[in-house]
Design an enzyme around this catalytic site. Structure first.
Site, PDB file in Angstrom:
ATOM      1  N   CYS A  55     -13.397   5.793  13.493  1.00  0.00           N
ATOM      2  CA  CYS A  55     -12.525   5.181  12.485  1.00  0.00           C
ATOM      3  C   CYS A  55     -12.752   5.897  11.147  1.00  0.00           C
ATOM      4  CB  CYS A  55     -12.816   3.685  12.372  1.00  0.00           C
ATOM      5  SG  CYS A  55     -11.515   2.743  11.538  1.00  0.00           S
ATOM      6  N   CYS A 113     -10.413   4.907  20.443  1.00  0.00           N
ATOM      7  CA  CYS A 113     -11.133   3.778  19.848  1.00  0.00           C
ATOM      8  C   CYS A 113     -11.152   2.571  20.788  1.00  0.00           C
ATOM      9  CB  CYS A 113     -10.490   3.374  18.521  1.00  0.00           C
ATOM     10  SG  CYS A 113     -11.333   1.989  17.726  1.00  0.00           S
ATOM     11  N   CYS A 117      -6.335  -3.746  17.491  1.00  0.00           N
ATOM     12  CA  CYS A 117      -6.408  -3.394  16.074  1.00  0.00           C
ATOM     13  C   CYS A 117      -5.046  -3.589  15.417  1.00  0.00           C
ATOM     14  CB  CYS A 117      -6.860  -1.943  15.915  1.00  0.00           C
ATOM     15  SG  CYS A 117      -6.926  -1.386  14.198  1.00  0.00           S
ATOM     16  N   GLU A 153     -32.776   2.395   5.203  1.00  0.00           N
ATOM     17  CA  GLU A 153     -31.649   1.668   4.608  1.00  0.00           C
ATOM     18  C   GLU A 153     -31.549   1.928   3.111  1.00  0.00           C
ATOM     19  OE1 GLU A 153     -29.239   0.092   6.044  1.00  0.00           O
ATOM     20  OE2 GLU A 153     -30.091   0.383   8.044  1.00  0.00           O
TER      21      GLU A 153
END
Length: 324
Positions: free
Chosen positions: A184, A194, A200, A37
């Site tokens: 996306c 998607c 959406c 991370e």
DNA sequence: CATGCGTGGGT
DNA sequence: TACCCAAGCAT
């Protein structure tokens, strides 16, 4: 609002198309996930995967090994990755948290260099905590899904929490990042495949969300850099600035009070907020007493120091030496 | 809250 | 090419 229908579709999409081979996804070790991370902050997956993740963990397999090492050793392994304060934060974290990191997000955010996003990621991926992860990928999905042209950080978190799948938070968070990274997309979103398309709100014009921000001109900075040579040794010093702090550099001409001759080379280095045009001056000198803020480094030992990309370019241009 | 912080991939 | 921008954070 109930989103169980798209939660189910996202889970199915993830099973088929998720990036299941990412190495930090094959472990539940909080330390390994933490390192991934930190490396991935503002850094592309490919860069971390190809050049940094495995060598770093081989060199520093545990948080305890970080604590037992110097910041110079950490920085050396971080060379080329950029945003070097991350390396300093990792070192600082180890001093505080060794032998093991907490996994409660409230504890994680107290540690230096760990914000809400990283804290949630570590908690969600190592212990399956039901908290939302909010990175650049997820943000882009949220902007489009809720048809927002702009949003403050607080609103983005609110949207992230509204959409979170509390039944399968681990799969949801991983899937969201994969969806942002592979479907996306910033430039050419693949709405036709998607799993969120049916609900959406930005489906008709995804490129409108978020609104493009006005780009600022980056100023150009000039520098005259002195490479002082004495036999096979070069004079270098350690940076104490925030920019590239802790890395070794060649001094500037203006700090040395030496006569200016003709520049040998010009090197351009792009940074986030400015462009540097560096002129190089190679000067044959004797080791003199007034230069006490640095050290004479043998060219053959250059690779042992942590340096920035600019210094590596300088060495290559002047001595045609590749440090790797 | 806007800005500084690195480097390189992708188009 | 030129430009955007990437698993953010601290100040």
């Amino acid at each position: 609002m109930n989103y169980s229908d798209i939660h189910i579709q996202l889970r199915q999409w993830y099973k088929s198309f998720g990036r299941h081979d990412l190495p930090w996804r094959k472990t539940n070790d909080p330390y390994v996930i933490y390192i991934s991370e930190m490396m991935l902050q503002q850094t592309q997956v490919k860069t971390v995967l190809d050049r940094f993740f495995f060598p770093f963990l081989k060199r520093f397999p545990t948080l305890e090994s970080i604590k037992a090492s110097s910041i110079d050793e950490i920085l050396h392994a971080w060379q080329g990755l950029g945003y070097y304060r991350r390396a300093r934060y990792i070192h600082a974290c180890a001093q505080i948290a060794s032998p093991s990191l907490p996994t409660d997000p409230k504890e994680l955010v107290k540690l230096p260099g760990i914000g809400k996003s990283t804290a949630h990621a570590i908690a969600a991926f190592s212990k399956h905590y039901p908290v939302a992860v909010l990175d650049a990928n997820v943000k882009r999905i949220l902007y489009r899904f809720f048809a927002k042209t702009e949003a403050k950080e607080r609103e983005l978190w609110k949207m992230a929490e509204i959409l979170l799948d509390h039944e399968e938070p681990y799969i949801y968070n991983q899937a969201m990042m994969d969806l942002g990274a592979t479907v996306c997309l910033p430039k050419s979103p693949k709405c036709e495949i998607c799993p969120f398309a049916s609900r959406c709100m930005g489906r008709e014009s995804p490129m409108n969300y978020p609104q493009k921000r006005v780009l600022k001109k980056r100023p150009i900075k000039q520098k005259k850099i002195a490479v002082l040579q004495c036999g096979t040794k070069l004079f270098m010093r350690k940076r104490k600035t925030e920019l590239l702090g802790g890395l070794w550099e060649f001094p500037e001409m203006e700090d040395l009070d030496l006569p200016v001759g003709n520049a040998l080379h010009k090197i351009v280095q792009e940074y986030t907020h400015f462009k540097l045009e560096a002129e190089l001056f190679l000067l044959q000198t004797k080791k003199s007493d007034h230069m006490t803020d640095g050290e004479w480094i043998d060219i053959a030992s250059f690779g042992k120091l942590a340096t920035s990309t600019l210094e590596k370019k300088i060495l290559k241009v002047l001595f045609e030496t590749d440090t790797h």
